[in-house]
Design an enzyme around this catalytic site. Sequence first.
Site, PDB file in Angstrom:
ATOM      1  N   CYS A  56       0.821  -1.221   0.000  1.00 23.69           N
ATOM      2  CA  CYS A  56       0.000   0.000   0.000  1.00 23.69           C
ATOM      3  C   CYS A  56       0.850   1.264   0.000  1.00 23.69           C
ATOM      4  CB  CYS A  56      -0.931   0.013   1.203  1.00 23.69           C
ATOM      5  SG  CYS A  56      -2.094  -1.342   1.209  1.00 23.69           S
ATOM      6  N   ASN A 110     -10.050   0.610   2.563  1.00 24.51           N
ATOM      7  CA  ASN A 110      -8.636   0.680   2.207  1.00 24.51           C
ATOM      8  C   ASN A 110      -8.493   0.410   0.709  1.00 24.51           C
ATOM      9  OD1 ASN A 110      -5.933   0.182   1.757  1.00 24.51           O
ATOM     10  ND2 ASN A 110      -5.643  -1.148   3.536  1.00 24.51           N
ATOM     11  N   HIS A 136      -2.161   6.939   4.527  1.00 23.85           N
ATOM     12  CA  HIS A 136      -2.834   5.817   3.869  1.00 23.85           C
ATOM     13  C   HIS A 136      -4.038   5.403   4.715  1.00 23.85           C
ATOM     14  CE1 HIS A 136      -3.784   2.045   2.165  1.00 23.85           C
ATOM     15  NE2 HIS A 136      -3.218   1.316   3.118  1.00 23.85           N
TER      16      HIS A 136
HETATM   17  N1  ACO Z   1     -16.502  -9.234  12.341  1.00 24.42           N
HETATM   18  C1  ACO Z   1     -16.636  -9.742  13.572  1.00 24.42           C
HETATM   19  N2  ACO Z   1     -15.618 -10.262  14.258  1.00 24.42           N
HETATM   20  C2  ACO Z   1     -14.413 -10.286  13.670  1.00 24.42           C
HETATM   21  C3  ACO Z   1     -14.196  -9.773  12.376  1.00 24.42           C
HETATM   22  C4  ACO Z   1     -15.304  -9.242  11.705  1.00 24.42           C
HETATM   23  N3  ACO Z   1     -15.212  -8.725  10.467  1.00 24.42           N
HETATM   24  N4  ACO Z   1     -12.922  -9.940  12.061  1.00 24.42           N
HETATM   25  C5  ACO Z   1     -12.312 -10.512  13.109  1.00 24.42           C
HETATM   26  N5  ACO Z   1     -13.226 -10.739  14.082  1.00 24.42           N
HETATM   27  C6  ACO Z   1     -13.033 -11.349  15.397  1.00 24.42           C
HETATM   28  C7  ACO Z   1     -11.834 -12.261  15.453  1.00 24.42           C
HETATM   29  O1  ACO Z   1     -12.199 -13.552  14.997  1.00 24.42           O
HETATM   30  C8  ACO Z   1     -11.493 -12.236  16.910  1.00 24.42           C
HETATM   31  O2  ACO Z   1     -12.360 -13.105  17.566  1.00 24.42           O
HETATM   32  P1  ACO Z   1     -11.833 -14.004  18.803  1.00 24.42           P
HETATM   33  O3  ACO Z   1     -11.386 -13.006  19.850  1.00 24.42           O
HETATM   34  O4  ACO Z   1     -13.031 -14.796  19.185  1.00 24.42           O
HETATM   35  O5  ACO Z   1     -10.695 -14.802  18.247  1.00 24.42           O
HETATM   36  C9  ACO Z   1     -11.858 -10.813  17.339  1.00 24.42           C
HETATM   37  O6  ACO Z   1     -12.760 -10.309  16.331  1.00 24.42           O
HETATM   38  C10 ACO Z   1     -10.693  -9.884  17.477  1.00 24.42           C
HETATM   39  O7  ACO Z   1      -9.896 -10.018  16.305  1.00 24.42           O
HETATM   40  P2  ACO Z   1      -8.601  -9.187  16.103  1.00 24.42           P
HETATM   41  O8  ACO Z   1      -7.932  -9.602  14.819  1.00 24.42           O
HETATM   42  O9  ACO Z   1      -7.768  -9.230  17.353  1.00 24.42           O
HETATM   43  O10 ACO Z   1      -9.210  -7.725  15.942  1.00 24.42           O
HETATM   44  P3  ACO Z   1      -8.437  -6.345  15.891  1.00 24.42           P
HETATM   45  O11 ACO Z   1      -8.976  -5.443  16.905  1.00 24.42           O
HETATM   46  O12 ACO Z   1      -6.949  -6.529  15.791  1.00 24.42           O
HETATM   47  O13 ACO Z   1      -8.930  -5.760  14.491  1.00 24.42           O
HETATM   48  C11 ACO Z   1      -8.159  -5.476  12.247  1.00 24.42           C
HETATM   49  C12 ACO Z   1      -8.652  -6.469  13.305  1.00 24.42           C
HETATM   50  C13 ACO Z   1      -9.282  -4.509  11.956  1.00 24.42           C
HETATM   51  C14 ACO Z   1      -7.822  -6.256  10.988  1.00 24.42           C
HETATM   52  C15 ACO Z   1      -6.911  -4.717  12.769  1.00 24.42           C
HETATM   53  O14 ACO Z   1      -5.968  -5.615  13.305  1.00 24.42           O
HETATM   54  C16 ACO Z   1      -6.240  -3.881  11.724  1.00 24.42           C
HETATM   55  O15 ACO Z   1      -6.820  -2.959  11.167  1.00 24.42           O
HETATM   56  N6  ACO Z   1      -4.982  -4.156  11.436  1.00 24.42           N
HETATM   57  C17 ACO Z   1      -4.237  -3.424  10.426  1.00 24.42           C
HETATM   58  C18 ACO Z   1      -4.626  -3.941   9.095  1.00 24.42           C
HETATM   59  C19 ACO Z   1      -4.113  -3.088   7.968  1.00 24.42           C
HETATM   60  O16 ACO Z   1      -3.838  -1.930   8.121  1.00 24.42           O
HETATM   61  N7  ACO Z   1      -4.009  -3.722   6.807  1.00 24.42           N
HETATM   62  C20 ACO Z   1      -3.695  -3.053   5.623  1.00 24.42           C
HETATM   63  C21 ACO Z   1      -2.241  -2.794   5.439  1.00 24.42           C
HETATM   64  S1  ACO Z   1      -1.913  -2.047   3.930  1.00 24.42           S
HETATM   65  C22 ACO Z   1      -1.572  -3.183   2.708  1.00 24.42           C
HETATM   66  O17 ACO Z   1      -0.457  -3.244   2.211  1.00 24.42           O
HETATM   67  C23 ACO Z   1      -2.608  -4.075   2.184  1.00 24.42           C
END
Ligand code: ACO
Length: 335
Positions: free
Chosen positions: A121, A290, A260
């Site tokens: 990204c 994103n 970003h």
């Molecule tokens: N809906 C409901 N529950 C969900 C969802 C969803 N869409 N997705 C995950 N969960 C659940 C998980 O299963 C987990 O459940 P559990 O506790 O029973 O195991 C719980 O929610 C918590 O999951 P986490 O992964 O710990 O949630 P987190 O608060 O970390 O949020 C997220 C996840 C939004 C992906 C976050 O980590 C994030 O934004 N990370 C950065 C991602 C990013 O920026 N990516 C792009 C980079 S740029 C590129 O090059 C592509």
Amino acid sequence: MIGLRRGLVRGARISALGVHVPERVLTNDEISQFLDTSDEWILTRTGIRERRIARVDEAASDLGEIAARRALEEGGLDAAGLDLVIVATISPDHIMPATASIVADKIGATKAGAFDVQAGCTGFVYALAIATAFVSANIYSNVLVVGAEVLSKMVDWEDRSTCILFGDGAGAVLVQPTDNGSIFSFDLGNDGSGAPSLLVPAGGSRMPATFDTVRDHEHAMHMTGSEVFKFATRTVVDSCQKVLADAEIGVDDVDLFVPHQANIRIIETASRRLGMSEGQVFANLDRFGNTSCASIPICLHEARESGRLKKGDTLLMAGFGAGLTWGSCLTKWEL
Ligand code: ACO
């Protein structure tokens, strides 16, 4: 780090901007009809309400072409006058040839070289740095940088932790020479040890396509969200501080910060650590999700249209993503 005080021949500026997003809007509520998720979870954890989705027959070059044409129209430049077309994308039309070759052909850039930049990204910031280097070194005068993504075709729509994050769109900028050297500082970085945190496992030479890789969804994006989250907040802050120091200005001198658009919590955490006020930070991921390499130019366009970004403003942009890569750019906005 590229700084204009480091002996470059001439300055470069962003001289035109164009964007394009698909019409189709996919809301969180719609996703929660086929996946175990909710509008409340997605909005609270990411800040995203909806995203744009390309048509089945649309690829990255189709969105990039329209954004590119709009930038050229605004810049008053015929495509035949382009020296170079650079496309930043993680969702190319094909592994080979480069999407830039296809975009250049579609717009009629018959005299331009063309290549893709793959830096996750952060690709738009990397491509902007390359364009700036070519223009500043007096090699080329008309370089088109396009960020184009159709990420809806790169995610596993059964994986609720990734598919909710991404959207489709494109943005393009024209980079041309200027007397006052308006793009004044870049910082680009990479930590390849983080590659497993964000990758598409199959389809390359490491894991060629087989029936098994298709069955196991190995051609879709895999992400360890929490690792990427920690990496992003750390590197964005460090990188932005570097370009500010290089330009010898402070956080208060920044009129607009365009990071970003990956997650509102990343944007808020990084902005807070940088000491930015809310009014200095631009975000629109609530409506686009994103869009990877397209997110910064789409923001620039909205910020300009809404009056948040004005001629003469000091603009700070920062990207981060697969690689893991990061990059930031400080510039004077001249449109
Ligand atoms: N809906 C409901 N529950 C969900 C969802 C969803 N869409 N997705 C995950 N969960 C659940 C998980 O299963 C987990 O459940 P559990 O506790 O029973 O195991 C719980 O929610 C918590 O999951 P986490 O992964 O710990 O949630 P987190 O608060 O970390 O949020 C997220 C996840 C939004 C992906 C976050 O980590 C994030 O934004 N990370 C950065 C991602 C990013 O920026 N990516 C792009 C980079 S740029 C590129 O090059 C592509």
